[in-house]
Scaffold this active site. Structure first.
Site, PDB file in Angstrom:
ATOM      1  N   TYR A  33      11.933 -12.759   9.515  1.00 40.91           N
ATOM      2  CA  TYR A  33      12.765 -11.918   8.655  1.00 40.91           C
ATOM      3  C   TYR A  33      11.929 -11.275   7.569  1.00 40.91           C
ATOM      4  CZ  TYR A  33      12.934 -15.360   4.784  1.00 40.91           C
ATOM      5  OH  TYR A  33      12.613 -16.189   3.728  1.00 40.91           O
ATOM      6  N   ARG A  52       3.619  -7.043   7.226  1.00 43.21           N
ATOM      7  CA  ARG A  52       3.767  -8.499   7.359  1.00 43.21           C
ATOM      8  C   ARG A  52       4.720  -8.845   8.502  1.00 43.21           C
ATOM      9  NH1 ARG A  52       5.808 -11.911   2.325  1.00 43.21           N
ATOM     10  NH2 ARG A  52       7.710 -10.763   2.820  1.00 43.21           N
ATOM     11  N   ARG A 100      19.922 -22.054  26.643  1.00 36.24           N
ATOM     12  CA  ARG A 100      19.135 -22.901  25.766  1.00 36.24           C
ATOM     13  C   ARG A 100      18.038 -23.650  26.533  1.00 36.24           C
ATOM     14  NH1 ARG A 100      18.986 -28.161  23.683  1.00 36.24           N
ATOM     15  NH2 ARG A 100      18.300 -28.223  21.507  1.00 36.24           N
ATOM     16  N   LYS A 147       6.818 -15.675   8.412  1.00 34.27           N
ATOM     17  CA  LYS A 147       8.100 -15.618   7.694  1.00 34.27           C
ATOM     18  C   LYS A 147       9.252 -15.870   8.663  1.00 34.27           C
ATOM     19  CE  LYS A 147      10.222 -12.958   3.921  1.00 34.27           C
ATOM     20  NZ  LYS A 147      10.416 -14.107   3.029  1.00 34.27           N
ATOM     21  N   GLU A 179       4.222 -23.591  -3.357  1.00 37.44           N
ATOM     22  CA  GLU A 179       4.998 -22.428  -3.790  1.00 37.44           C
ATOM     23  C   GLU A 179       6.403 -22.850  -4.182  1.00 37.44           C
ATOM     24  OE1 GLU A 179       5.111 -19.518  -0.585  1.00 37.44           O
ATOM     25  OE2 GLU A 179       5.355 -21.060   0.922  1.00 37.44           O
TER      26      GLU A 179
HETATM   27  N1  PDD Z   1      11.466 -15.063   0.043  1.00 35.47           N
HETATM   28  N2  PDD Z   1       7.234 -17.852  -0.508  1.00 35.47           N
HETATM   29  C1  PDD Z   1       8.368 -18.098   0.172  1.00 35.47           C
HETATM   30  C2  PDD Z   1       8.548 -19.418   0.805  1.00 35.47           C
HETATM   31  C3  PDD Z   1       9.356 -17.101   0.269  1.00 35.47           C
HETATM   32  O1  PDD Z   1      10.482 -17.344   0.962  1.00 35.47           O
HETATM   33  C4  PDD Z   1       9.162 -15.856  -0.374  1.00 35.47           C
HETATM   34  C5  PDD Z   1      10.157 -14.737  -0.316  1.00 35.47           C
HETATM   35  C6  PDD Z   1       7.953 -15.651  -1.082  1.00 35.47           C
HETATM   36  C7  PDD Z   1       7.642 -14.342  -1.770  1.00 35.47           C
HETATM   37  O2  PDD Z   1       7.319 -13.340  -0.840  1.00 35.47           O
HETATM   38  P1  PDD Z   1       7.634 -11.812  -1.141  1.00 35.47           P
HETATM   39  O3  PDD Z   1       6.973 -11.500  -2.448  1.00 35.47           O
HETATM   40  O4  PDD Z   1       7.021 -11.099  -0.021  1.00 35.47           O
HETATM   41  O5  PDD Z   1       9.134 -11.672  -1.231  1.00 35.47           O
HETATM   42  C8  PDD Z   1       7.009 -16.671  -1.116  1.00 35.47           C
HETATM   43  C9  PDD Z   1      12.480 -14.044   0.190  1.00 35.47           C
HETATM   44  C10 PDD Z   1      12.627 -13.167  -1.004  1.00 35.47           C
HETATM   45  C11 PDD Z   1      13.771 -14.685   0.640  1.00 35.47           C
HETATM   46  O6  PDD Z   1      13.681 -15.590   1.461  1.00 35.47           O
HETATM   47  O7  PDD Z   1      14.863 -14.282   0.205  1.00 35.47           O
END
Ligand code: PDD
Length: 285
Positions: A33, A52, A100, A147, A179
């Site tokens: 996503y 990305r 599945r 992601k 993080e």
């Molecule tokens: N999340 N680390 C994690 C685990 C994240 O889920 C996100 C972003 C970031 C920051 O990445 P970026 O600057 O590219 O948004 C770091 C999004 C915003 C979400 O899941 O809603």
């Protein structure tokens, strides 16, 4: 006004939108996503999010080409249909639907879903008061650079933080900070160095993180990409998080202890202003 969402080639009313019960995003979190912020009606860092996304898709070998599929135009159309001026567009691409099986199928069509969410991102009250975090072990899988939609642990930990009366968590691997639940973590030392964990499979390669580091370096600020410990974070002058929707958000307390004087610091405030000013100049219409 009900939202219109995008599902597999069609813009439909949110109430009538559907995906298959066999969708592998639903069954296995076999999906990636992106979240792209919209401010002043324009997309923030659209190209970087698309790059990305291509990397995440390639890592999972999901066959979808964002450029050939006209992903930018889909974003634009969705923005217009929902008159989105400020908020976000969520995009999810799963491997697709198949009976599945733990063996991932080949040659199925990916499922593509997009929707909008209105939100006051620029004038977020948290940016004025700063957020408070507690720490927890980082028990996620070790490909955090992809992601994917497997966000259960992050969701549970963030909910635990809210139940504990604070705003979020910072996750720890041993004594080092990885993080936030959905953000990258940063500190500013007493001698003014912006310190952030280097890119690896330990963390998501945040688009906001990359932009903020660029803008900071352009301003002549010192930036060090190195691992930092919880003790170093607690002893820092300032701390903050970055994400597509939080932008730069000050962290004023960690595990009940104030960071610096416990107030929003000048460094984070300046970085937020700088990020917003630079982003506004680069908006994708
Ligand atoms: N999340 N680390 C994690 C685990 C994240 O889920 C996100 C972003 C970031 C920051 O990445 P970026 O600057 O590219 O948004 C770091 C999004 C915003 C979400 O899941 O809603």
């Amino acid at each position: 006004m009900a939202r219109e969402v995008y599902v597999n080639g069609a813009f439909v009313d949110e109430a009538s939108a559907s995906v298959s019960v066999f969708d592998r995003g639903f069954l296995f979190a076999d999906a990636v996503y992106e979240v792209t912020a919209v401010i002043d009606g324009g997309f923030v860092d659209f190209a970087a999010h698309q790059t990305r996304l291509q990397r995440s898709l390639a890592e999972l070998a999901i066959d979808y080409d964002p450029i050939a599929s006209g992903l930018l135009d889909i974003h634009r159309e969705l923005r217009e249909r929902n008159q989105l001026h400020e908020g976000l567009i969520y995009l999810q691409i799963s491997r697709g639907a198949a009976d599945r099986s733990f063996i991932k199928p080949t040659a199925i069509a990916p499922s593509v879903v997009l929707f909008t969410q209105q939100a006051a991102l620029v004038d977020a009250p948290d940016a004025q008061r700063g957020i408070r975090v507690i720490t927890c072990p980082d028990l996620r899988w070790h490909r955090r650079d992809i992601k994917t939609t497997q966000l259960l642990y992050s969701s549970l930990m963030k909910s635990q933080a809210i139940d504990a009366g604070v705003d979020d968590v910072w996750m720890l691997e041993g004594d080092t900070v990885t993080e936030g639940s959905s953000s990258n973590a940063h500190i500013i030392t007493h001698d003014g160095v912006l310190v952030t964990r280097p890119l690896s499979t330990d963390i998501l390669h945040g688009i906001t993180r990359a932009a903020v580091l660029n803008y900071a370096r352009e301003q002549g600020l010192r930036v060090e990409e190195r691992v930092f410990t919880l003790a170093q974070a607690k002893a820092a002058k300032e701390a903050f998080i970055t994400s597509a929707t939080a932008f730069v958000m000050p962290v004023v307390e960690i595990d009940g202890e104030p960071v610096g004087d416990g107030q929003v610091g000048q460094g984070a405030k300046r970085m937020r202003e700088l990020y917003l000013a630079e982003s506004r100049q680069r908006l994708q219409s």
